[in-house]
Design a protein around this motif. Sequence first.
Motif, short mmCIF file in Angstrom:
data_model
loop_
_atom_site.label_atom_id
_atom_site.label_comp_id
_atom_site.label_asym_id
_atom_site.label_seq_id
_atom_site.Cartn_x
_atom_site.Cartn_y
_atom_site.Cartn_z
N ARG A 76 -22.76 33.63 -40.58
CA ARG A 76 -23.13 34.51 -41.70
C ARG A 76 -21.88 35.06 -42.39
NH1 ARG A 76 -27.43 32.08 -41.67
NH2 ARG A 76 -29.26 32.86 -40.63
N ASN A 77 -20.85 35.39 -41.62
CA ASN A 77 -19.60 35.86 -42.22
C ASN A 77 -18.94 34.76 -43.06
OD1 ASN A 77 -19.90 38.39 -41.08
ND2 ASN A 77 -18.48 38.01 -39.40
N ALA A 78 -18.97 33.54 -42.56
CA ALA A 78 -18.40 32.41 -43.30
C ALA A 78 -19.18 32.17 -44.59
CB ALA A 78 -18.39 31.15 -42.43
N GLU A 79 -20.50 32.26 -44.51
CA GLU A 79 -21.33 32.09 -45.71
C GLU A 79 -21.05 33.19 -46.74
OE1 GLU A 79 -25.25 31.93 -44.06
OE2 GLU A 79 -24.91 29.95 -43.20
N ALA A 80 -20.86 34.41 -46.27
CA ALA A 80 -20.54 35.52 -47.19
C ALA A 80 -19.18 35.28 -47.85
CB ALA A 80 -20.56 36.85 -46.44
N ALA A 81 -18.20 34.80 -47.08
CA ALA A 81 -16.88 34.50 -47.65
C ALA A 81 -16.98 33.39 -48.68
CB ALA A 81 -15.90 34.11 -46.54
N ALA A 82 -17.77 32.36 -48.38
CA ALA A 82 -17.96 31.25 -49.32
C ALA A 82 -18.63 31.74 -50.60
CB ALA A 82 -18.79 30.15 -48.66
N SER B 276 -8.79 31.49 -45.04
CA SER B 276 -8.75 30.71 -46.28
C SER B 276 -10.08 29.97 -46.49
CB SER B 276 -7.58 29.73 -46.27
OG SER B 276 -7.77 28.74 -45.29
N VAL B 277 -10.36 29.71 -47.75
CA VAL B 277 -11.59 29.04 -48.15
C VAL B 277 -11.21 27.83 -48.99
CG1 VAL B 277 -13.75 29.27 -49.45
CG2 VAL B 277 -12.88 31.21 -48.11
N ARG B 278 -11.86 26.71 -48.72
CA ARG B 278 -11.62 25.48 -49.49
C ARG B 278 -12.96 24.96 -49.98
NH1 ARG B 278 -10.86 19.78 -47.34
NH2 ARG B 278 -10.29 18.60 -49.18
N HIS B 279 -13.08 24.79 -51.28
CA HIS B 279 -14.31 24.30 -51.90
C HIS B 279 -14.17 22.82 -52.20
CE1 HIS B 279 -16.87 24.13 -55.78
NE2 HIS B 279 -17.63 23.86 -54.74
N ILE B 280 -15.15 22.03 -51.77
CA ILE B 280 -15.15 20.59 -52.02
C ILE B 280 -16.39 20.29 -52.90
CG2 ILE B 280 -15.18 18.29 -51.00
CD1 ILE B 280 -14.20 19.71 -48.37
N PHE C 257 -24.08 18.38 -54.39
CA PHE C 257 -23.93 18.85 -53.02
C PHE C 257 -22.45 19.15 -52.77
CE2 PHE C 257 -27.81 16.45 -53.09
CZ PHE C 257 -28.66 17.20 -52.29
N ASP C 258 -22.16 20.41 -52.51
CA ASP C 258 -20.79 20.85 -52.25
C ASP C 258 -20.66 21.28 -50.79
OD1 ASP C 258 -20.62 20.56 -55.00
OD2 ASP C 258 -19.96 22.61 -55.39
N VAL C 259 -19.44 21.26 -50.30
CA VAL C 259 -19.13 21.79 -48.98
C VAL C 259 -18.05 22.85 -49.17
CG1 VAL C 259 -18.12 21.28 -46.71
CG2 VAL C 259 -19.74 19.68 -47.74
N VAL C 260 -18.19 23.95 -48.45
CA VAL C 260 -17.15 24.98 -48.45
C VAL C 260 -16.67 25.13 -47.01
CG1 VAL C 260 -16.61 27.41 -48.85
CG2 VAL C 260 -18.09 26.18 -50.45
#
Length: 116
Positions: free
Chosen positions: A8-14, A106-110, A95-98
């Motif tokens: 849930r924390n990762a989803e909030a960061a994304a 750090s966050v990386r958006h694909i 369809f993206d991956v974060v």
Amino acid sequence: MSTTKIGRNAEAAAERYLKRRGFLPLFKNYRSGHHEIDLVMRDGDYLVFIEVKARKSDRYGSPAEAVTPEKQRRLIAAAQGFLLRENCPDSAVRFDVVEVDLASGSVRHIPDAFCT
């Protein structure tokens, strides 16, 4: 910290990351049958289905590598259910991956991480 809380924390960061880049949030943890879509957002003309993956290290590969062909099939099935249920069958979709690095934050958006 439980894996659910970490997720849930990762989803909030994304979500924060993507909102800063102009994405419009629509749904979090959208359930379609037995499948779940972490985030559904709008990016311009695209309805974007987003899988969020977090890792503490790259010891077992990048977070995006965990989005296996089977996981992709489940996401596609969930997205098809979403499109029918939400009455938007003709929407342009992506369809993206974060990836979220739990060690550094750090966050990386694909974008367009896999094709249908």
